[in-house]
Design an enzyme around this catalytic site. Structure first.
Site, PDB file in Angstrom:
ATOM      1  CG  HIS A  14      16.777  33.906  51.828  1.00 36.79           C
ATOM      2  ND1 HIS A  14      17.973  33.836  51.164  1.00 36.79           N
ATOM      3  CD2 HIS A  14      16.090  32.788  51.465  1.00 36.79           C
ATOM      4  CE1 HIS A  14      18.011  32.727  50.426  1.00 36.79           C
ATOM      5  NE2 HIS A  14      16.872  32.066  50.607  1.00 36.79           N
ATOM      6  CG  HIS A  16      12.614  29.725  49.081  1.00 33.57           C
ATOM      7  ND1 HIS A  16      13.207  29.733  47.841  1.00 33.57           N
ATOM      8  CD2 HIS A  16      13.633  29.776  49.974  1.00 33.57           C
ATOM      9  CE1 HIS A  16      14.529  29.772  47.978  1.00 33.57           C
ATOM     10  NE2 HIS A  16      14.810  29.802  49.269  1.00 33.57           N
ATOM     11  CE  LYS A 100      20.175  33.216  46.503  1.00 28.28           C
ATOM     12  NZ  LYS A 100      19.215  32.398  47.221  1.00 28.28           N
ATOM     13  CG  HIS A 137      22.966  29.091  47.505  1.00 26.63           C
ATOM     14  ND1 HIS A 137      21.843  28.599  48.124  1.00 26.63           N
ATOM     15  CD2 HIS A 137      23.919  28.144  47.656  1.00 26.63           C
ATOM     16  CE1 HIS A 137      22.101  27.399  48.624  1.00 26.63           C
ATOM     17  NE2 HIS A 137      23.356  27.091  48.348  1.00 26.63           N
ATOM     18  CG  HIS A 175      20.992  30.536  53.008  1.00 27.81           C
ATOM     19  ND1 HIS A 175      22.186  30.302  52.396  1.00 27.81           N
ATOM     20  CD2 HIS A 175      20.049  30.463  52.027  1.00 27.81           C
ATOM     21  CE1 HIS A 175      21.985  30.089  51.119  1.00 27.81           C
ATOM     22  NE2 HIS A 175      20.702  30.188  50.865  1.00 27.81           N
ATOM     23  CG  ASP A 248      16.702  29.392  52.897  1.00 24.18           C
ATOM     24  OD1 ASP A 248      15.998  29.558  51.872  1.00 24.18           O
ATOM     25  OD2 ASP A 248      17.610  28.559  52.970  1.00 24.18           O
TER      26      ASP A 248
HETATM   27  C1  NCD Z   1      15.720  26.265  49.025  1.00 27.11           C
HETATM   28  C2  NCD Z   1      14.459  25.873  48.266  1.00 27.11           C
HETATM   29  O1  NCD Z   1      13.888  24.832  48.575  1.00 27.11           O
HETATM   30  O2  NCD Z   1      14.032  26.629  47.381  1.00 27.11           O
HETATM   31  N1  NCD Z   1      16.162  25.166  49.803  1.00 27.11           N
HETATM   32  C3  NCD Z   1      16.952  25.209  50.914  1.00 27.11           C
HETATM   33  O3  NCD Z   1      17.320  24.157  51.434  1.00 27.11           O
HETATM   34  N2  NCD Z   1      17.300  26.341  51.437  1.00 27.11           N
HETATM   35  C4  NCD Z   1      16.750  26.747  48.067  1.00 27.11           C
HETATM   36  C5  NCD Z   1      17.854  27.505  48.720  1.00 27.11           C
HETATM   37  O4  NCD Z   1      17.646  28.593  49.256  1.00 27.11           O
HETATM   38  O5  NCD Z   1      18.973  27.005  48.694  1.00 27.11           O
HETATM   39 ZN    ZN Z   2      16.677  30.083  50.049  1.00 30.76          ZN
END
Ligand code: NCD
Ligand code: ZN
Length: 345
Positions: A14, A16, A100, A137, A175, A248
């Site tokens: 997971h 970003h 997702k 999520h 998460h 995450d």
């Molecule tokens: C994530 C993001 O910034 O893209 N933020 C977070 O707090 N985890 C989005 C997400 O996974 O909820």
């Molecule tokens: Zn995330």
């Protein structure tokens, strides 16, 4: 000599990595540690089609430092306009590994998310049939529900019925942050699993208010009480294959975090495996780290385990106060403080 640990190269289930200059800034941190990562599709606009995922994948591959061997595992963003046909295309693409689900409005760039499960019934049936995992999520968005209860309420009101309705659907509750989530995963079918972040293993909600308000510890789902952190730790060191690594890591520029309405996300990719090692070591369970970080996720996704290794050592290293982030700055977790473990090779 300090204690060393060599494990099969891990994967991040997971992650970003954003896009453009931001992507170039953060991707090397992940590629240094992980062989593969499940790439979140919450760009603006979101990655909803196979074509968009393919283009994003190409941009990720182009942003890799030379010599890096890293495979992005792409995902699609589920919307109420998603179709069963696109899911078939996704499965046969070979490079899309999951879809997702964001409840509309739950978190960063989630406006295109799903409002009513009934709108995606056909899509979920297709995914169940195709063996394409749904990454969830798991938080309700109802403003009446206390922010610390949103995961538990989501599980009770939406996820339990969903898992019953689609018993063969592969589901990853992403998460996880609560004892309720641990319990749900343990009692659900074998096709239900969860990812756990390093920050939820290391921090409880006091970290949000340590000597003042701490925007860099704000993420979603928000940090919870100590008893929940303990439940997560217990789950990951139990050796149960339903729990695997997903950082995450969610970078945001310093100015949008340190803001009257700061956004959610903690950046951990600069030290991800080191932070997990610290969490496992804190309860004397380093022997359980490799399977959690390098085996169970691959097994769940039906992918081969990695062959090469990484080595970490118990050696304090200071984290830079800030990292360059496409002309801006990124404040990493432990900014200006020490990690207890460091990456050797
Ligand atoms: C994530 C993001 O910034 O893209 N933020 C977070 O707090 N985890 C989005 C997400 O996974 O909820
Ligand atoms: Zn995330």
């Amino acid at each position: 000599m300090s204690q060393r640990l060599t494990i099969t190269r891990p994967d991040d289930w997971h992650l970003h990595v954003r896009d453009g200059e931001f992507l170039k800034a953060v991707l090397p941190d992940t590629a240094k540690r992980f062989a593969r990562a499940i790439i979140m599709p919450n760009l603006k606009p979101p990655v909803v089609s196979v074509e968009q995922a393919q283009a994003y994948r190409t941009r990720i591959l182009e942003a890799l430092p030379s010599g890096a061997s890293f495979t992005p595992l792409m995902t699609l963003y589920l919307t109420e306009n998603s179709t069963a046909k696109e899911m078939e295309k996704a499965k046969s693409s070979g490079f899309i590994h999951a879809v997702k689900y964001y409840p509309a409005g739950a978190t960063t760039n989630s406006d295109s998310g799903v409002r009513q499960w009934s709108k995606v019934e056909g899509v979920l049936e297709a995914m169940e049939e195709l063996g394409l995992p749904l990454l969830v999520h798991g938080e309700v968005t109802d403003p009446q529900v206390d922010v610390f209860d949103r995961e538990r309420v989501f599980i009770e009101e939406q996820l339990i019925p969903l898992a019953l309705k689609y018993p063969k659907l592969k589901i990853v509750l992403e998460h996880i942050t609560t004892a309720s989530a641990v319990k749900f995963v343990l009692t659900a079918n074998s096709n239900v699993a969860a990812t756990v972040t390093a920050h939820h293993l290391l921090l409880n909600r006091n970290a949000l208010f340590q000597g003042g308000i701490r925007p860099h510890h704000y993420c979603l789902p928000v940090l919870k009480r100590e008893k929940h952190r303990q439940a997560l730790l217990e789950a990951v060191v139990s050796g149960n294959p339903k729990f695997f690594l997903g950082t995450d890591s969610a970078p945001h520029a310093q100015n949008v975090k340190e803001n009257a309405c700061g956004c959610a996300g903690i950046y951990t990719a600069h030290a991800a495996i080191e932070l997990y090692a610290e969490a496992f070591d804190s309860v004397g369970a380093l022997d359980k780290l490799e399977a959690f970080a390098s085996f169970y996720g691959a097994d769940f996704y039906g992918l081969a385990r990695n062959k090469d290794k990484i080595t970490i050592e118990k050696q304090q290293v200071k984290v830079p106060t800030e990292l360059p982030y496409g002309g801006q700055s990124l404040i990493p977790m432990r900014s200006g403080e020490y990690l207890l473990w460091s990456l050797v090779a």
